[in-house]
Write a protein that holds these residues in place. Structure first.
Motif, mmCIF file in Angstrom:
data_model
loop_
_atom_site.group_PDB
_atom_site.id
_atom_site.type_symbol
_atom_site.label_atom_id
_atom_site.label_comp_id
_atom_site.label_asym_id
_atom_site.label_seq_id
_atom_site.Cartn_x
_atom_site.Cartn_y
_atom_site.Cartn_z
ATOM 1 N N HIS A 40 -15.697 -1.542 4.385
ATOM 2 C CA HIS A 40 -15.093 -2.852 4.587
ATOM 3 C C HIS A 40 -16.230 -3.882 4.644
ATOM 4 N N LEU A 43 -15.702 -11.062 4.721
ATOM 5 C CA LEU A 43 -15.239 -12.164 3.885
ATOM 6 C C LEU A 43 -15.959 -13.460 4.240
ATOM 7 N N ARG A 282 -1.384 -2.319 -3.282
ATOM 8 C CA ARG A 282 -1.866 -2.889 -2.024
ATOM 9 C C ARG A 282 -1.614 -1.939 -0.862
ATOM 10 N N SER A 287 -7.149 -4.797 -2.418
ATOM 11 C CA SER A 287 -7.105 -6.196 -2.004
ATOM 12 C C SER A 287 -7.779 -7.036 -3.079
ATOM 13 N N ALA A 305 -10.610 -9.624 -2.202
ATOM 14 C CA ALA A 305 -9.753 -10.405 -1.294
ATOM 15 C C ALA A 305 -9.824 -11.900 -1.577
ATOM 16 N N THR A 308 -5.874 -12.713 -1.236
ATOM 17 C CA THR A 308 -5.254 -12.114 -0.051
ATOM 18 C C THR A 308 -5.925 -12.591 1.221
ATOM 19 N N ARG A 309 -7.242 -12.874 1.101
ATOM 20 C CA ARG A 309 -8.067 -13.325 2.246
ATOM 21 C C ARG A 309 -8.109 -12.275 3.333
ATOM 22 N N ARG A 310 -7.903 -11.003 2.964
ATOM 23 C CA ARG A 310 -7.918 -9.925 3.944
ATOM 24 C C ARG A 310 -8.662 -8.713 3.392
ATOM 25 N N ASP A 311 -9.643 -8.253 4.125
ATOM 26 C CA ASP A 311 -10.277 -6.958 3.913
ATOM 27 C C ASP A 311 -10.874 -6.738 2.530
ATOM 28 N N ASN A 313 -13.110 -4.766 0.214
ATOM 29 C CA ASN A 313 -13.442 -3.379 0.504
ATOM 30 C C ASN A 313 -13.832 -2.616 -0.749
#
Length: 326
Positions: A40, A43, A282, A287, A305, A308-311, A313
């Protein structure tokens, strides 16, 4: 390619093979085992993995587009920064308006080559010594271009860079030097806003006597066979009609392709017969996937991301079968 918050810019990508039309999964469809996110990233720190090259031991080298960095990631998720591209005072990259590190390729000796897009004279291909060190520019590309995917033809010692803004495939000696136009044309061009996001040629691979290029705005996958003198032969459109293609990889010696669908956070298998299906989503941990690499039966999928602005990875999965005949 980065999908940045407005007004900084956006990026897109998509995939397929043969004239692609949606099809249900068949009994020949690959299944994955041991699907897992092994690393991970941050961001807020700009650690948005854009492209990937593999090391002999199965570890990965990733470009962190927005951080202007290249990182080494081990199979247990350990992450080490190998290099940071130099800051640019007034970046003016087409569409993005930020300095970004995009495509990456690895030489036999471990030397890494990356595309750096800045909107300035620093735009071009940069070389990073094996195990990290100070990056050095070895080829200058047009400042009004957006070099994106990067591929190395080890046989001939040539780098191919896909320019998303100028609709061009550039050819550069692996040792560096003056770039030449290897391929150019409408099928490599981006569509103009608002019908397109401004991204034409994106992902690029050298495979079985040809250079393959995805066009994000047009949702196509193109094949340029090598002519006897090494120039680009007549282009073939091998995929149409899919949205969101970024980079791609071949899960075997055949013409089947695994492609990262950025916007929908999916991995798709596209076959030579024109069928395609979603093989990871997903829900598996993707992501905004940006690229794909395959080593044996292990598939690597970085996700940045961007939307999505998440994770952000790195996801790994194991194929049950290879696709050497298709």
């Amino acid at each position: 390619m980065p999908r940045l918050p407005r007004p900084a810019g956006a990026a897109a990508a998509a995939l397929a093979l043969g004239l692609i039309a949606a099809a249900p999964a068949s009994g020949h469809e690959p299944t994955f085992t041991d699907v897992r996110v092994v690393a991970h990233f941050g961001l807020a720190a700009g650690q948005t993995p854009e492209n990937i090259a593999l090391e002999p031991d199965g570890s990965a080298d990733l470009t962190f587009a927005l951080a202007r960095q290249v990182a080494h990631v081990t199979l247990d998720g350990g992450t080490r920064i190998l290099a940071t591209l130099p800051a640019v005072a007034h970046p003016n990259t087409p569409v993005l308006h930020s300095a970004v590190v995009t495509g990456i390729a690895r030489g036999y000796d471990g030397t890494l080559y990356v595309n750096y897009a800045t909107g300035t004279r620093e735009t071009g291909i940069w070389r990073i010594p094996a195990d990290g060190g100070a990056p050095r520019q070895i080829a200058q590309l047009p400042p009004d271009g957006l070099p994106n995917g990067l591929a190395l033809d080890w046989r001939d010692g040539v780098l191919y860079a896909a320019d998303s803004a100028l609709g061009t495939v550039w050819r550069v000696p692996q040792s560096g030097g003056t770039p030449t136009v290897w391929a150019r044309g409408t099928r490599l061009d981006p569509r103009t806003v608002p019908s397109g996001a401004g991204y034409g040629a994106n992902g690029i691979k050298v495979h079985r006597g040809a250079v393959w290029v995805s066009n994000s705005d047009r949702g196509t996958l193109l094949r340029f066979p090598f002519a006897p003198d090494g120039s680009a032969g007549p282009v073939e459109t091998r995929a149409t009609g899919l949205t969101g293609i970024d980079d791609f990889a071949f899960p075997g010696h055949g013409s089947s392709v695994l492609a990262a669908l950025n916007g929908s956070s999916e991995l798709v298998l596209a076959r030579r017969d024109g069928t395609h299906s979603v093989v990871l989503t997903r829900q598996d941990g993707l992501s905004n996937p940006t690229s794909v690499a395959v080593r044996g039966r292990t598939v690597y999928v970085p996700g940045a991301a961007y939307s999505t602005r998440r994770d952000p990875n790195l996801l790994l999965a194991r194929l049950r079968q290879l696709f050497n005949r298709f």
